[in-house]
Design a protein around this motif. Sequence first.
Motif, PDB file in Angstrom:
ATOM      1  N   LEU A  36      -6.943  26.771   7.225  1.00  0.00           N
ATOM      2  CA  LEU A  36      -7.292  25.425   6.761  1.00  0.00           C
ATOM      3  C   LEU A  36      -7.785  25.459   5.317  1.00  0.00           C
ATOM      4  N   ARG A  37      -8.633  26.434   5.025  1.00  0.00           N
ATOM      5  CA  ARG A  37      -9.109  26.570   3.649  1.00  0.00           C
ATOM      6  C   ARG A  37      -7.952  26.882   2.706  1.00  0.00           C
ATOM      7  N   SER A  38      -7.019  27.703   3.173  1.00  0.00           N
ATOM      8  CA  SER A  38      -5.889  28.099   2.347  1.00  0.00           C
ATOM      9  C   SER A  38      -4.983  26.918   2.010  1.00  0.00           C
ATOM     10  N   VAL A  39      -4.580  26.136   3.047  1.00  0.00           N
ATOM     11  CA  VAL A  39      -3.647  25.037   2.775  1.00  0.00           C
ATOM     12  C   VAL A  39      -4.319  23.958   1.938  1.00  0.00           C
ATOM     13  N   ASN A  40      -5.620  23.725   2.174  1.00  0.00           N
ATOM     14  CA  ASN A  40      -6.329  22.721   1.379  1.00  0.00           C
ATOM     15  C   ASN A  40      -6.461  23.176  -0.069  1.00  0.00           C
ATOM     16  N   GLN A  41      -6.808  24.442  -0.271  1.00  0.00           N
ATOM     17  CA  GLN A  41      -6.962  24.962  -1.630  1.00  0.00           C
ATOM     18  C   GLN A  41      -5.637  24.947  -2.383  1.00  0.00           C
ATOM     19  N   ARG A  42      -4.562  25.378  -1.730  1.00  0.00           N
ATOM     20  CA  ARG A  42      -3.242  25.367  -2.367  1.00  0.00           C
ATOM     21  C   ARG A  42      -2.834  23.951  -2.751  1.00  0.00           C
ATOM     22  N   LEU A  43      -3.077  23.009  -1.850  1.00  0.00           N
ATOM     23  CA  LEU A  43      -2.713  21.618  -2.110  1.00  0.00           C
ATOM     24  C   LEU A  43      -3.449  21.074  -3.325  1.00  0.00           C
ATOM     25  N   LEU A  44      -4.745  21.333  -3.393  1.00  0.00           N
ATOM     26  CA  LEU A  44      -5.533  20.825  -4.511  1.00  0.00           C
ATOM     27  C   LEU A  44      -5.153  21.506  -5.822  1.00  0.00           C
ATOM     28  N   GLN A  45      -5.040  22.822  -5.793  1.00  0.00           N
ATOM     29  CA  GLN A  45      -4.778  23.559  -7.028  1.00  0.00           C
ATOM     30  C   GLN A  45      -3.441  23.185  -7.642  1.00  0.00           C
ATOM     31  N   ARG A  46      -2.404  23.106  -6.842  1.00  0.00           N
ATOM     32  CA  ARG A  46      -1.104  22.835  -7.447  1.00  0.00           C
ATOM     33  C   ARG A  46      -0.924  21.382  -7.861  1.00  0.00           C
ATOM     34  N   ASN A  47      -1.919  20.528  -7.517  1.00  0.00           N
ATOM     35  CA  ASN A  47      -1.908  19.148  -7.995  1.00  0.00           C
ATOM     36  C   ASN A  47      -3.018  18.876  -9.001  1.00  0.00           C
ATOM     37  N   GLY A  48      -3.674  19.956  -9.459  1.00  0.00           N
ATOM     38  CA  GLY A  48      -4.709  19.827 -10.474  1.00  0.00           C
ATOM     39  C   GLY A  48      -5.911  19.031 -10.020  1.00  0.00           C
ATOM     40  N   LEU A  49      -6.286  19.168  -8.753  1.00  0.00           N
ATOM     41  CA  LEU A  49      -7.377  18.384  -8.196  1.00  0.00           C
ATOM     42  C   LEU A  49      -8.523  19.284  -7.743  1.00  0.00           C
ATOM     43  N   ARG A  50      -9.697  18.688  -7.653  1.00  0.00           N
ATOM     44  CA  ARG A  50     -10.856  19.328  -7.046  1.00  0.00           C
ATOM     45  C   ARG A  50     -11.181  18.597  -5.750  1.00  0.00           C
ATOM     46  N   GLN A  51     -11.979  19.221  -4.925  1.00  0.00           N
ATOM     47  CA  GLN A  51     -12.299  18.593  -3.644  1.00  0.00           C
ATOM     48  C   GLN A  51     -12.966  17.232  -3.843  1.00  0.00           C
ATOM     49  N   GLU A  52     -13.788  17.102  -4.879  1.00  0.00           N
ATOM     50  CA  GLU A  52     -14.463  15.826  -5.120  1.00  0.00           C
ATOM     51  C   GLU A  52     -13.511  14.731  -5.596  1.00  0.00           C
ATOM     52  N   ASP A  53     -12.263  15.096  -5.925  1.00  0.00           N
ATOM     53  CA  ASP A  53     -11.266  14.097  -6.306  1.00  0.00           C
ATOM     54  C   ASP A  53     -10.627  13.431  -5.092  1.00  0.00           C
ATOM     55  N   ILE A  54     -10.895  13.933  -3.898  1.00  0.00           N
ATOM     56  CA  ILE A  54     -10.294  13.409  -2.676  1.00  0.00           C
ATOM     57  C   ILE A  54     -11.193  12.342  -2.067  1.00  0.00           C
ATOM     58  N   ALA A  55     -10.633  11.156  -1.854  1.00  0.00           N
ATOM     59  CA  ALA A  55     -11.417  10.028  -1.342  1.00  0.00           C
ATOM     60  C   ALA A  55     -11.658  10.117   0.151  1.00  0.00           C
ATOM     61  N   GLY A  56     -10.820  10.857   0.874  1.00  0.00           N
ATOM     62  CA  GLY A  56     -11.011  10.953   2.315  1.00  0.00           C
ATOM     63  C   GLY A  56     -10.179  12.053   2.929  1.00  0.00           C
ATOM     64  N   TYR A  57     -10.709  12.642   3.978  1.00  0.00           N
ATOM     65  CA  TYR A  57     -10.003  13.642   4.765  1.00  0.00           C
ATOM     66  C   TYR A  57      -9.799  13.118   6.186  1.00  0.00           C
ATOM     67  N   LEU A  58      -8.615  13.391   6.723  1.00  0.00           N
ATOM     68  CA  LEU A  58      -8.275  12.973   8.074  1.00  0.00           C
ATOM     69  C   LEU A  58      -7.679  14.159   8.819  1.00  0.00           C
ATOM     70  N   CYS A  59      -7.974  14.253  10.104  1.00  0.00           N
ATOM     71  CA  CYS A  59      -7.428  15.338  10.902  1.00  0.00           C
ATOM     72  C   CYS A  59      -6.879  14.771  12.203  1.00  0.00           C
ATOM     73  N   GLN A  60      -6.397  15.643  13.048  1.00  0.00           N
ATOM     74  CA  GLN A  60      -5.883  15.224  14.341  1.00  0.00           C
ATOM     75  C   GLN A  60      -7.034  15.079  15.329  1.00  0.00           C
TER      76      GLN A  60
END
Length: 335
Positions: free
Chosen positions: A226-250
């Motif tokens: 989970l940490r890996s996919v989230n980190q990869r997603l943010l890094q390759r889009n030039g984002l930080r975690q604080e740039d995300i307005a919301g997280y959703l899961c199953q």
Amino acid sequence: MTGITIQAMGWHLPETGMTVADLPELADMSTRERQTCTTLGIERVPVDDHADSRTLAVRAAQRVLADTGMTGIDLDALVLVEPRVPKALLTSEVTAVQAALGAGRAMSFSVGGLGCASITPALLTARGMLHADPHLSTVLIAHGSKPPTSRRYRHPVTVQGDCGFAVLLSRNGPLHLLDVVLESDGDYSDLFRVDYRDVPVDQWREECLDIGKYSLRLAVTTRDRLRSVNQRLLQRNGLRQEDIAGYLCQNISLAALRFYQESLGVAMESACADNLRHRGHLGPADALLNLQTTLDRNRWHAGDRVVLLNVSPVAAWSAVLIEITTAGADEDILL
């Protein structure tokens, strides 16, 4: 907006349902199984015993078509997230759905193999098709979610309800599908199984072949992935975690919800816990239903970015990045 977008989402959520306290399988569970089942944080699940997965998918897809003023013939492609148990072997579930929708000219096929994370390869496929072929303008993803056996409690994981959902991807919609990251691991491919050969259907049982491997080893792997996919997603889009307005899961269990939050150090949107309590686990539909519910609550604004997380014990992990592209987008996404 230029790019690949979610234009509309449609649902078939049966009005009839069953409380966890009334599950017939409770009567023959062990004390430990019963305790696990009743402490998942699920109170009720939607149930339609008269609709198979194909019917649920068709009803949701028809809702999307009706609400967007389209007919089946307008669809360029249809991607079915394959059901866990097809109606019959050797038949084609996807072309049956295609025929029911009157989508005779749609390029149609199925994807799956990742359990409740199978929505992710469907989104990847639809997004890739629209990027690759300028002649395509609409791709409809559909799925009907039902438990693989007559027992809705899936020990030790969750309680599953019935649901149909459909997602229309196009080039002009209120939700921009920015990026998708998916990882999988074959070490867990047979952790859960249903032996069905020479077994009457009413005796089918889903089994976890190694509870310790699920609750300990897979938990550690899931935290890291989970940490890996989230980190990869943010890094390759030039984002930080604080740039995300919301997280959703199953929607699996309250324990799983807390685990996701602690693993990433983020809070999941309240829709996750609410839908978990009132609808249980709906297979690949969960994260998108939580997205829809949060949009309906007017939580976000134009320009906000949100992340959808999916986990499957087969095992697979994914993160999907979505941008809200218009103010009032919740009014344009169809429920």
